[in-house]
Design an enzyme around this catalytic site. Structure first.
Site, PDB file in Angstrom:
ATOM      1  N   CYS A  35       0.825  -1.222   0.000  1.00 36.50           N
ATOM      2  CA  CYS A  35       0.000   0.000   0.000  1.00 36.50           C
ATOM      3  C   CYS A  35       0.851   1.260   0.000  1.00 36.50           C
ATOM      4  O   CYS A  35       0.358   2.347  -0.273  1.00 36.50           O
ATOM      5  CB  CYS A  35      -0.935   0.009   1.196  1.00 36.50           C
ATOM      6  N   CYS A 104      -2.342  -3.280   8.744  1.00 34.41           N
ATOM      7  CA  CYS A 104      -2.015  -1.899   9.147  1.00 34.41           C
ATOM      8  C   CYS A 104      -1.482  -1.883  10.579  1.00 34.41           C
ATOM      9  O   CYS A 104      -0.582  -1.103  10.895  1.00 34.41           O
ATOM     10  CB  CYS A 104      -3.241  -1.010   9.027  1.00 34.41           C
TER      11      CYS A 104
HETATM   12 FE1  FES Z   1      -1.470   0.573   4.228  1.00 33.02          FE
HETATM   13 FE2  FES Z   1      -3.343   0.457   6.080  1.00 33.02          FE
HETATM   14  S1  FES Z   1      -3.614   0.281   3.935  1.00 33.02           S
HETATM   15  S2  FES Z   1      -1.211   0.501   6.356  1.00 33.02           S
END
Ligand code: FES
Length: 144
Positions: A35, A104
């Protein structure tokens, strides 16, 4: 049921311990290559106690809530307790995260461990890596 618990929303909207400690004793940075989110933890340590902790998180709401909760969980605690903090404990303290957001909270666990290792390294304090195993989250990486 709402996707996010009230605690997650509270820590996302009013994150605790945001910021930088200029003369930090240990700094740890963890990132997730999937991400692209990054979390940085700053620690002040005196007599084996985490006397202050701050974070900077460039990331999603769950990562911000996880950092905020994680800093609250280790503030004032002995090093050993901070080192043992798991993403599971952070998630439980937040009353849960959706399954696809669990990674996360792993950033918080990783960044804290890396900040503690940084403190050990800077002060030539020996530690057994066996006692502080890396979290085994395949989607996460160490940035140093
Ligand atoms: Fe990357 Fe939450 S989507 S840490």
């Amino acid at each position: 049921m709402a996707l996010y618990s009230e605690k997650v929303m509270d820590h996302f909207r009013n994150p605790r311990n945001v910021g930088v400690i200029e003369d930090a004793d240990g700094i740890g940075e963890a990132g997730n290559p999937v991400c692209g989110d990054i979390m940085k933890i700053y620690l002040k340590i005196e007599n084996d106690i985490i006397t202050d902790v701050k974070f900077e998180t460039f990331g999603c709401g769950s990562a911000i809530a996880s950092s905020s909760m994680a800093t609250e969980l280790i503030k004032g605690k002995p090093i050993k307790e901070a080192m043992a903090l798991t993403n599971k404990a952070v998630t439980e303290a937040l009353d849960g995260l959706p399954a696809h957001k669990l990674h996360c909270s792993v950033l918080a666990e990783e960044a804290i461990r890396l900040a503690l290792r940084d403190y050990f390294d800077k002060n030539n304090i020996p530690y057994d890596p066996k006692d502080y195993p890396d979290p085994s989250c395949e989607s996460c990486c160490h940035t140093h």
